[in-house]
Scaffold this motif. Structure first.
Motif, PDB file in Angstrom:
ATOM      1  N   UNK A 257       6.724  -4.230   6.557  1.00 56.02           N
ATOM      2  CA  UNK A 257       7.962  -3.657   6.034  1.00 56.02           C
ATOM      3  C   UNK A 257       7.610  -2.345   5.340  1.00 56.02           C
ATOM      4  N   UNK A 258       8.515  -1.389   5.454  1.00 58.05           N
ATOM      5  CA  UNK A 258       8.270  -0.070   4.885  1.00 58.05           C
ATOM      6  C   UNK A 258       9.374   0.300   3.889  1.00 58.05           C
ATOM      7  N   UNK A 259       9.000   1.161   2.948  1.00 63.08           N
ATOM      8  CA  UNK A 259       9.969   1.746   2.034  1.00 63.08           C
ATOM      9  C   UNK A 259       9.716   3.245   2.014  1.00 63.08           C
ATOM     10  N   UNK A 260      10.626   3.987   2.639  1.00 64.80           N
ATOM     11  CA  UNK A 260      10.559   5.446   2.623  1.00 64.80           C
ATOM     12  C   UNK A 260      11.343   5.942   1.410  1.00 64.80           C
ATOM     13  N   UNK A 261      10.667   6.694   0.561  1.00 63.71           N
ATOM     14  CA  UNK A 261      11.275   7.170  -0.668  1.00 63.71           C
ATOM     15  C   UNK A 261      11.279   8.686  -0.654  1.00 63.71           C
ATOM     16  N   UNK A 262      12.440   9.280  -0.890  1.00 66.47           N
ATOM     17  CA  UNK A 262      12.570  10.727  -0.937  1.00 66.47           C
ATOM     18  C   UNK A 262      13.238  11.154  -2.243  1.00 66.47           C
ATOM     19  N   UNK A 263      13.183  12.433  -2.529  1.00 68.28           N
ATOM     20  CA  UNK A 263      13.785  12.992  -3.745  1.00 68.28           C
ATOM     21  C   UNK A 263      13.382  12.190  -4.970  1.00 68.28           C
ATOM     22  N   UNK A 264      12.117  11.921  -5.071  1.00 69.10           N
ATOM     23  CA  UNK A 264      11.623  11.102  -6.176  1.00 69.10           C
ATOM     24  C   UNK A 264      11.742  11.830  -7.501  1.00 69.10           C
ATOM     25  N   UNK A 265      12.035  11.061  -8.534  1.00 68.78           N
ATOM     26  CA  UNK A 265      12.113  11.584  -9.885  1.00 68.78           C
ATOM     27  C   UNK A 265      11.318  10.710 -10.837  1.00 68.78           C
ATOM     28  N   UNK A 266      11.097  11.175 -12.055  1.00 70.49           N
ATOM     29  CA  UNK A 266      10.309  10.403 -13.026  1.00 70.49           C
ATOM     30  C   UNK A 266      10.856   9.002 -13.258  1.00 70.49           C
ATOM     31  N   UNK A 267      12.164   8.813 -13.120  1.00 67.49           N
ATOM     32  CA  UNK A 267      12.732   7.475 -13.333  1.00 67.49           C
ATOM     33  C   UNK A 267      12.362   6.498 -12.223  1.00 67.49           C
ATOM     34  N   UNK A 268      11.772   6.993 -11.152  1.00 68.75           N
ATOM     35  CA  UNK A 268      11.291   6.114 -10.080  1.00 68.75           C
ATOM     36  C   UNK A 268       9.878   5.612 -10.349  1.00 68.75           C
ATOM     37  N   UNK A 269       9.262   6.096 -11.403  1.00 67.85           N
ATOM     38  CA  UNK A 269       7.923   5.640 -11.761  1.00 67.85           C
ATOM     39  C   UNK A 269       7.941   4.153 -12.100  1.00 67.85           C
ATOM     40  N   UNK A 270       7.106   3.393 -11.399  1.00 69.15           N
ATOM     41  CA  UNK A 270       7.083   1.941 -11.587  1.00 69.15           C
ATOM     42  C   UNK A 270       6.014   1.341 -10.685  1.00 69.15           C
ATOM     43  N   UNK A 271       5.760   0.077 -10.907  1.00 67.56           N
ATOM     44  CA  UNK A 271       5.000  -0.701  -9.941  1.00 67.56           C
ATOM     45  C   UNK A 271       5.994  -1.283  -8.953  1.00 67.56           C
TER      46      UNK A 271
ATOM     47  N   UNK B  76       0.855  -1.185   0.000  1.00 67.28           N
ATOM     48  CA  UNK B  76       0.000   0.000   0.000  1.00 67.28           C
ATOM     49  C   UNK B  76       0.889   1.231   0.000  1.00 67.28           C
ATOM     50  N   UNK B  77       0.280   2.378  -0.286  1.00 63.60           N
ATOM     51  CA  UNK B  77       0.997   3.637  -0.228  1.00 63.60           C
ATOM     52  C   UNK B  77       1.389   4.226  -1.559  1.00 63.60           C
ATOM     53  N   UNK B  78       1.190   3.480  -2.634  1.00 63.06           N
ATOM     54  CA  UNK B  78       1.512   4.021  -3.933  1.00 63.06           C
ATOM     55  C   UNK B  78       0.630   5.210  -4.276  1.00 63.06           C
ATOM     56  N   UNK B  79       1.189   6.145  -5.043  1.00 57.17           N
ATOM     57  CA  UNK B  79       0.451   7.371  -5.365  1.00 57.17           C
ATOM     58  C   UNK B  79       1.144   8.076  -6.525  1.00 57.17           C
ATOM     59  N   UNK B  80       0.521   9.159  -6.974  1.00 56.90           N
ATOM     60  CA  UNK B  80       1.124  10.045  -7.956  1.00 56.90           C
ATOM     61  C   UNK B  80       1.659  11.260  -7.228  1.00 56.90           C
ATOM     62  N   UNK B  81       2.931  11.564  -7.445  1.00 50.31           N
ATOM     63  CA  UNK B  81       3.561  12.696  -6.768  1.00 50.31           C
ATOM     64  C   UNK B  81       4.389  13.498  -7.755  1.00 50.31           C
ATOM     65  N   UNK B  82       4.716  14.702  -7.355  1.00 51.57           N
ATOM     66  CA  UNK B  82       5.586  15.544  -8.170  1.00 51.57           C
ATOM     67  C   UNK B  82       7.047  15.209  -7.883  1.00 51.57           C
ATOM     68  N   UNK B  83       7.866  15.478  -8.873  1.00 49.34           N
ATOM     69  CA  UNK B  83       9.303  15.260  -8.712  1.00 49.34           C
ATOM     70  C   UNK B  83       9.813  16.038  -7.503  1.00 49.34           C
ATOM     71  N   UNK B  84      10.685  15.378  -6.758  1.00 49.00           N
ATOM     72  CA  UNK B  84      11.204  15.972  -5.530  1.00 49.00           C
ATOM     73  C   UNK B  84      10.429  15.584  -4.296  1.00 49.00           C
TER      74      UNK B  84
ATOM     75  N   UNK C 280       3.569   3.629  -8.304  1.00 47.89           N
ATOM     76  CA  UNK C 280       4.160   4.929  -7.967  1.00 47.89           C
ATOM     77  C   UNK C 280       4.408   5.674  -9.264  1.00 47.89           C
ATOM     78  N   UNK C 281       3.858   6.863  -9.366  1.00 45.73           N
ATOM     79  CA  UNK C 281       4.029   7.689 -10.556  1.00 45.73           C
ATOM     80  C   UNK C 281       4.589   9.039 -10.142  1.00 45.73           C
ATOM     81  N   UNK C 282       5.702   9.415 -10.755  1.00 41.58           N
ATOM     82  CA  UNK C 282       6.365  10.676 -10.434  1.00 41.58           C
ATOM     83  C   UNK C 282       6.406  11.528 -11.697  1.00 41.58           C
ATOM     84  N   UNK C 283       5.933  12.753 -11.599  1.00 41.12           N
ATOM     85  CA  UNK C 283       5.899  13.630 -12.766  1.00 41.12           C
ATOM     86  C   UNK C 283       6.415  15.011 -12.386  1.00 41.12           C
ATOM     87  N   UNK C 284       6.803  15.743 -13.417  1.00 44.89           N
ATOM     88  CA  UNK C 284       7.280  17.113 -13.188  1.00 44.89           C
ATOM     89  C   UNK C 284       6.105  18.041 -12.988  1.00 44.89           C
TER      90      UNK C 284
END
Length: 128
Positions: A78-92, A7-15, A124-128
């Motif tokens: 188990x958790x995965x904390x992700x920071x400074x996300x960029x478009x290349x992190x977009x994935x399932x 759980x926790x996937x979402x669409x976020x802006x880069x950074x 997880x979708x990351x966009x500018x």
């Protein structure tokens, strides 16, 4: 046999940042090396990070310093904390469990995707 639900996937802006969670049932994660993998459209599945039963952590170069894996055995999560996300992190993103108690096994299985149980994934979708 352990069942895994992400759980926790979402669409976020880069950074931006996200925290994914992987809830396990059927068995205790304390007995497993836990890992996160991801797969982008048209690309092969990639090992992102793993954490051994003893708490040793391993990361792909692409996420080192930005992502943090942790485990709460009491919550069987188990958790995965992700920071400074960029478009290349977009994935399932997929959570996985491997029946190994060794640090070496947990590290090598991240590279080979040699995990025994898998969740269904969260987007997880990351966009500018």
């Amino acid at each position: 046999q352990v069942q895994l639900v992400e759980s926790g996937g979402d669409s976020v802006e880069a950074g931006g940042s996200l925290r994914l969670a992987c809830a396990a049932s059927g068995s205790t994660i304390a007995d497993y090396c836990m890992g996160w993998f991801r797969q982008a459209p048209g690309k092969e599945r990639e090992g992102v990070t793993s954490i051994s039963t003893g708490g040793a952590t391993y990361y792909a170069d692409s996420v080192q310093g930005r992502f943090t894996i942790s485990r709460d055995n009491a919550k069987n999560t188990v958790y995965l904390q992700m920071t400074s996300l960029g478009p290349t992190d977009t994935a399932t993103y997929y959570c996985a469990a491997a029946a190994t108690r060794t640090n070496t096994g947990c590290r090598s299985r991240l590279q080979t995707a040699g995990f025994d149980h898998w969740g269904q994934g969260t987007q997880v979708t990351v966009s500018f």
